[in-house]
Scaffold this motif. Structure first.
Motif, PDB file in Angstrom:
ATOM      1  N   LEU A 387       0.729  -1.192  -0.207  1.00 50.06           N
ATOM      2  CA  LEU A 387       0.037   0.042  -0.054  1.00 50.06           C
ATOM      3  C   LEU A 387       0.878   1.108  -0.031  1.00 50.06           C
ATOM      4  O   LEU A 387       0.205   2.235  -0.546  1.00 50.06           O
ATOM      5  CB  LEU A 387      -0.916  -0.040   1.259  1.00 50.06           C
ATOM      6  CG  LEU A 387      -2.042  -0.967   1.158  1.00 50.06           C
ATOM      7  CD1 LEU A 387      -2.938  -1.019   2.549  1.00 50.06           C
ATOM      8  CD2 LEU A 387      -3.066  -0.708  -0.175  1.00 50.06           C
ATOM      9  N   GLU A 391       0.416   4.198  -2.615  1.00 47.47           N
ATOM     10  CA  GLU A 391       0.366   5.698  -2.194  1.00 47.47           C
ATOM     11  C   GLU A 391       1.083   6.609  -3.064  1.00 47.47           C
ATOM     12  O   GLU A 391       0.540   7.531  -3.646  1.00 47.47           O
ATOM     13  CB  GLU A 391       0.624   5.790  -0.830  1.00 47.47           C
ATOM     14  CG  GLU A 391      -0.507   5.310   0.131  1.00 47.47           C
ATOM     15  CD  GLU A 391      -0.088   5.425   1.651  1.00 47.47           C
ATOM     16  OE1 GLU A 391      -0.808   5.812   2.446  1.00 47.47           O
ATOM     17  OE2 GLU A 391       1.153   5.800   1.932  1.00 47.47           O
ATOM     18  N   GLU A 397      -3.258   9.366   0.275  1.00 50.84           N
ATOM     19  CA  GLU A 397      -2.990   8.438   1.598  1.00 50.84           C
ATOM     20  C   GLU A 397      -4.125   7.333   1.898  1.00 50.84           C
ATOM     21  O   GLU A 397      -5.347   7.587   1.502  1.00 50.84           O
ATOM     22  CB  GLU A 397      -3.014   9.641   2.516  1.00 50.84           C
ATOM     23  CG  GLU A 397      -2.566   8.873   3.984  1.00 50.84           C
ATOM     24  CD  GLU A 397      -2.654   9.982   5.064  1.00 50.84           C
ATOM     25  OE1 GLU A 397      -2.499   9.399   6.306  1.00 50.84           O
ATOM     26  OE2 GLU A 397      -2.659  11.203   4.790  1.00 50.84           O
ATOM     27  N   LEU A 398      -3.677   6.187   1.926  1.00 51.30           N
ATOM     28  CA  LEU A 398      -4.284   5.089   2.091  1.00 51.30           C
ATOM     29  C   LEU A 398      -4.391   4.185   3.696  1.00 51.30           C
ATOM     30  O   LEU A 398      -5.189   3.642   3.972  1.00 51.30           O
ATOM     31  CB  LEU A 398      -4.109   4.051   1.217  1.00 51.30           C
ATOM     32  CG  LEU A 398      -4.370   4.309  -0.357  1.00 51.30           C
ATOM     33  CD1 LEU A 398      -3.974   3.263  -1.495  1.00 51.30           C
ATOM     34  CD2 LEU A 398      -5.836   4.815  -0.569  1.00 51.30           C
ATOM     35  N   THR A 399      -3.063   4.453   4.078  1.00 48.07           N
ATOM     36  CA  THR A 399      -2.754   3.725   5.300  1.00 48.07           C
ATOM     37  C   THR A 399      -2.744   4.363   6.515  1.00 48.07           C
ATOM     38  O   THR A 399      -2.597   5.712   6.313  1.00 48.07           O
ATOM     39  CB  THR A 399      -1.287   3.001   5.192  1.00 48.07           C
ATOM     40  OG1 THR A 399      -0.400   3.842   4.783  1.00 48.07           O
ATOM     41  CG2 THR A 399      -1.429   1.978   3.720  1.00 48.07           C
ATOM     42  N   ASP A 403      -2.978   0.318  11.307  1.00 52.77           N
ATOM     43  CA  ASP A 403      -3.473  -0.773  10.174  1.00 52.77           C
ATOM     44  C   ASP A 403      -2.861  -2.396  10.245  1.00 52.77           C
ATOM     45  O   ASP A 403      -1.604  -2.085  10.623  1.00 52.77           O
ATOM     46  CB  ASP A 403      -3.525  -0.301   8.823  1.00 52.77           C
ATOM     47  CG  ASP A 403      -4.306   0.866   8.518  1.00 52.77           C
ATOM     48  OD1 ASP A 403      -5.147   1.084   9.168  1.00 52.77           O
ATOM     49  OD2 ASP A 403      -4.088   1.409   7.465  1.00 52.77           O
ATOM     50  N   LEU A 408      -2.547  -4.552  -1.023  1.00 51.66           N
ATOM     51  CA  LEU A 408      -3.952  -4.072  -1.599  1.00 51.66           C
ATOM     52  C   LEU A 408      -4.944  -5.273  -1.198  1.00 51.66           C
ATOM     53  O   LEU A 408      -6.133  -5.067  -0.763  1.00 51.66           O
ATOM     54  CB  LEU A 408      -3.902  -3.912  -2.690  1.00 51.66           C
ATOM     55  CG  LEU A 408      -5.045  -3.524  -3.570  1.00 51.66           C
ATOM     56  CD1 LEU A 408      -5.945  -2.186  -3.100  1.00 51.66           C
ATOM     57  CD2 LEU A 408      -4.838  -3.376  -4.943  1.00 51.66           C
ATOM     58  N   LEU A 411      -6.039  -4.973   2.377  1.00 57.30           N
ATOM     59  CA  LEU A 411      -7.064  -3.931   2.567  1.00 57.30           C
ATOM     60  C   LEU A 411      -8.382  -4.601   2.020  1.00 57.30           C
ATOM     61  O   LEU A 411      -9.481  -4.237   2.828  1.00 57.30           O
ATOM     62  CB  LEU A 411      -6.703  -2.873   1.684  1.00 57.30           C
ATOM     63  CG  LEU A 411      -7.690  -1.736   1.633  1.00 57.30           C
ATOM     64  CD1 LEU A 411      -8.128  -1.062   2.950  1.00 57.30           C
ATOM     65  CD2 LEU A 411      -7.120  -0.480   0.599  1.00 57.30           C
ATOM     66  N   TYR A 428     -13.419   3.006  -1.004  1.00 55.79           N
ATOM     67  CA  TYR A 428     -12.454   3.471   0.241  1.00 55.79           C
ATOM     68  C   TYR A 428     -11.493   4.322  -0.114  1.00 55.79           C
ATOM     69  O   TYR A 428     -11.010   4.585  -1.232  1.00 55.79           O
ATOM     70  CB  TYR A 428     -11.422   1.945   0.363  1.00 55.79           C
ATOM     71  CG  TYR A 428     -10.754   2.382   1.595  1.00 55.79           C
ATOM     72  CD1 TYR A 428     -11.225   2.279   3.113  1.00 55.79           C
ATOM     73  CD2 TYR A 428      -9.226   2.575   1.352  1.00 55.79           C
ATOM     74  CE1 TYR A 428     -10.447   2.324   4.032  1.00 55.79           C
ATOM     75  CE2 TYR A 428      -8.432   2.658   2.636  1.00 55.79           C
ATOM     76  CZ  TYR A 428      -8.934   2.611   3.951  1.00 55.79           C
ATOM     77  OH  TYR A 428      -8.264   2.564   4.796  1.00 55.79           O
ATOM     78  N   LYS A 429     -11.818   5.439   0.592  1.00 60.60           N
ATOM     79  CA  LYS A 429     -11.110   6.916   0.652  1.00 60.60           C
ATOM     80  C   LYS A 429     -11.009   7.203  -1.053  1.00 60.60           C
ATOM     81  O   LYS A 429      -9.996   7.848  -1.452  1.00 60.60           O
ATOM     82  CB  LYS A 429      -9.584   6.602   1.035  1.00 60.60           C
ATOM     83  CG  LYS A 429      -9.698   6.331   2.479  1.00 60.60           C
ATOM     84  CD  LYS A 429      -8.228   6.564   3.168  1.00 60.60           C
ATOM     85  CE  LYS A 429      -8.337   6.234   4.631  1.00 60.60           C
ATOM     86  NZ  LYS A 429      -6.995   6.267   5.268  1.00 60.60           N
ATOM     87  N   LEU A 431     -11.559   5.920  -3.757  1.00 61.69           N
ATOM     88  CA  LEU A 431     -11.395   4.626  -4.572  1.00 61.69           C
ATOM     89  C   LEU A 431     -12.349   3.752  -4.761  1.00 61.69           C
ATOM     90  O   LEU A 431     -13.197   3.515  -3.887  1.00 61.69           O
ATOM     91  CB  LEU A 431      -9.958   3.973  -4.170  1.00 61.69           C
ATOM     92  CG  LEU A 431      -8.748   4.622  -4.044  1.00 61.69           C
ATOM     93  CD1 LEU A 431      -7.717   3.802  -3.738  1.00 61.69           C
ATOM     94  CD2 LEU A 431      -8.408   5.332  -5.263  1.00 61.69           C
ATOM     95  N   LEU A 450      -9.925   5.989  -9.475  1.00 58.86           N
ATOM     96  CA  LEU A 450      -9.773   7.162  -8.600  1.00 58.86           C
ATOM     97  C   LEU A 450     -10.951   8.141  -8.863  1.00 58.86           C
ATOM     98  O   LEU A 450     -11.096   8.674  -9.753  1.00 58.86           O
ATOM     99  CB  LEU A 450      -8.451   7.931  -8.702  1.00 58.86           C
ATOM    100  CG  LEU A 450      -8.242   9.054  -7.380  1.00 58.86           C
ATOM    101  CD1 LEU A 450      -8.098   8.411  -6.202  1.00 58.86           C
ATOM    102  CD2 LEU A 450      -6.862   9.762  -7.938  1.00 58.86           C
TER     103      LEU A 450
END
Length: 466
Positions: A387, A391, A397-399, A403, A408, A411, A428-429, A431, A450
């Motif tokens: 991840l 990013e 920012e994903l993490t 966590d 991925l 996730l 998710y965020k 995505l 995205l």
């Protein structure tokens, strides 16, 4: 003098005399010239003291420069003698500098007062102008310029001014010694500041240095990686169990040689029945002596050539693992979970890549591409991509630090809490994650889009099915 009328008369006389002096049309040119002369002299002495401070204390940690090949002259002797007591030397320089600045300021105020009295200018305007001009002259001529000159060649500057400073060093000895001892006593009574530099401070310095051009971006990344090295656990960078290439005790010589040629690995675990029963490590170089034999008929007991395996927990930190590699003189370790089962493996190359970045070898051209980008902004990612790398690719920012997943695929499992089906979507965020392929109960690839408009709305994961 007890008569009130007499006291009022004297006071009135003094006031009238003072006013007469201010309104006097004459201006003593000689006094004014002398005042400006001593102002210039004061600025010169202030510059000498400012430059000498930088020159001497630039040499405080380089005293070997003065002693290499012997002392070159009496100037060097004086410099070394004064640097033996740096507090007293600093006090001497600051006393001289302060005195020079005070004399300059007082004379400038007197000269300005005479000019105001003679020409009848506004006092506020003239004194404001005096302060601005004097401040500018002290900063430029007596502070910045001499310090720049001294720092460019501190040894040469210190030698030129050493005799003058040493004379004051002797003359002002009682006062400078008192000041130096007072500062020591004051420091002992004051609370000690916490001057420890944190890792965040070092990372900030690296970022600032990169912006100023002092270091390159890859050098800054190495510095940050080294700082984070001690906090990174083995689980974060290990090769997971499903991707481990290993040798079974039942494999033939031909099969092992084919595996070595295909994967290009120099070390592989040896297992019996399954990966939870690791017996040791097979080194490719230990198989080389059997190449010239009859490969089809040669049978090898792999246990006899296997070397001892190093077993470590997944929570072990990388700096501790590196020391284990040094002590055990090995480059590979088997990662086990809390139940003793094999969770993955880690090599010395994995640790080095965590510091300097990806290292490509002669087999690098055959490495699998972990993502594909299309012109419409859609990506297809391999589920095993880290991840952190994702990013950097998507610039989002994903993490978070807490966590429990690194890839991925992890996730997706975290969001769905089950094995998802092909075509299932997860948001998710910002995505849109669409399951592209699943094989053997494992997510292989995902289609990622995205969606910036939905990024703010998707505060919590929402799932639907196609």
């Amino acid at each position: 003098m007890d008569d009130p009328d007499s006291f009022q008369f004297i006071l009135s006389f003094l006031i009238q005399a003072h006013d007469a002096t201010l309104l006097d049309g004459s201006l003593d040119t000689v006094d004014l010239v002398l005042q400006f002369f001593f102002i210039v002299v004061g600025l010169i002495f202030s510059a000498l003291f400012s430059g000498s401070e930088v020159a001497f204390f630039s040499l405080s940690n380089q005293q070997d420069v003065l002693t290499e090949g012997g002392i070159s002259g009496s100037a060097d002797e004086l410099i070394l003698k004064m640097l033996e007591r740096p507090r007293r030397l600093l006090a001497t320089i600051l006393i001289g500098n302060t005195f020079a600045n005070i004399i300059t300021s007082v004379l400038a105020a007197v000269a300005t007062g005479n000019i105001v009295a003679y020409f009848g200018f506004s006092e506020i305007f003239v004194y404001t102008l005096e302060v601005l001009v004097l401040t500018f002259m002290i900063l430029i001529l007596s502070e910045i310029t001499p310090k720049i000159i001294a720092i460019n060649d501190p040894l040469k500057s210190a030698r030129k001014i050493s005799r003058f400073i040493y004379g004051l060093y002797i003359i002002l000895l009682p006062l400078s010694k008192l000041i130096a001892n007072s500062t020591i006593s004051l420091e002992e009574r004051l609370p000690k500041p916490d001057s420890k530099m944190t890792s965040e401070d070092i990372m900030t310095m690296a970022e600032v240095s990169e912006m100023e051009g002092s270091i390159k971006s890859d050098e800054r990344e190495i510095i940050e990686n080294v700082i984070e090295f001690g906090t990174t656990s083995v689980r974060e960078i290990m090769t997971s169990r499903v991707n481990v290439v290993a040798v079974s005790t039942e494999n033939s010589l031909n099969e092992v040689l084919a595996l070595i040629r295909e994967k290009g690995l120099s070390r592989m675990p040896l297992y019996e029945n399954d990966l939870d029963n690791i017996l040791g490590i097979i080194y490719s170089k230990d198989v080389l002596p059997y190449i010239n034999s009859d490969i089809e008929r040669t049978t090898i007991n792999w246990r006899t050539i296997a070397r001892k395996a190093l077993f470590i927990p997944a929570t072990k930190k990388l700096d501790d693992l590196l020391r284990d590699f040094q002590q055990e003189k090995t480059h590979i370790a088997i990662v086990v979970d809390e139940y003793g089962g094999t969770e993955g493996l880690i090599t010395l190359d994995d640790i080095l890549e965590e510091i300097v970045g990806d290292i490509s070898d002669e087999y690098g051209e055959n490495e699998e591409q972990l993502y594909t980008q299309f012109k419409n902004g859609v990506y297809v990612f391999d589920a095993k991509i880290d991840l952190d790398d994702m990013e950097e690719i998507l610039e989002i920012e994903l993490t978070a630090d807490d966590d429990d997943f690194e890839t991925l695929g992890g996730l997706v499992y975290h969001l769905t809490e089950r094995i998802p089906n092909v075509g299932e979507r997860v948001y998710y965020k910002g995505l849109e994650l669409t399951i592209h392929s699943v094989q053997n109960n494992r997510v292989r690839k995902l289609r990622v889009k995205l969606n910036e408009d939905d990024a703010k709305q998707q505060k919590s994961p929402v799932k639907d099915k196609e």
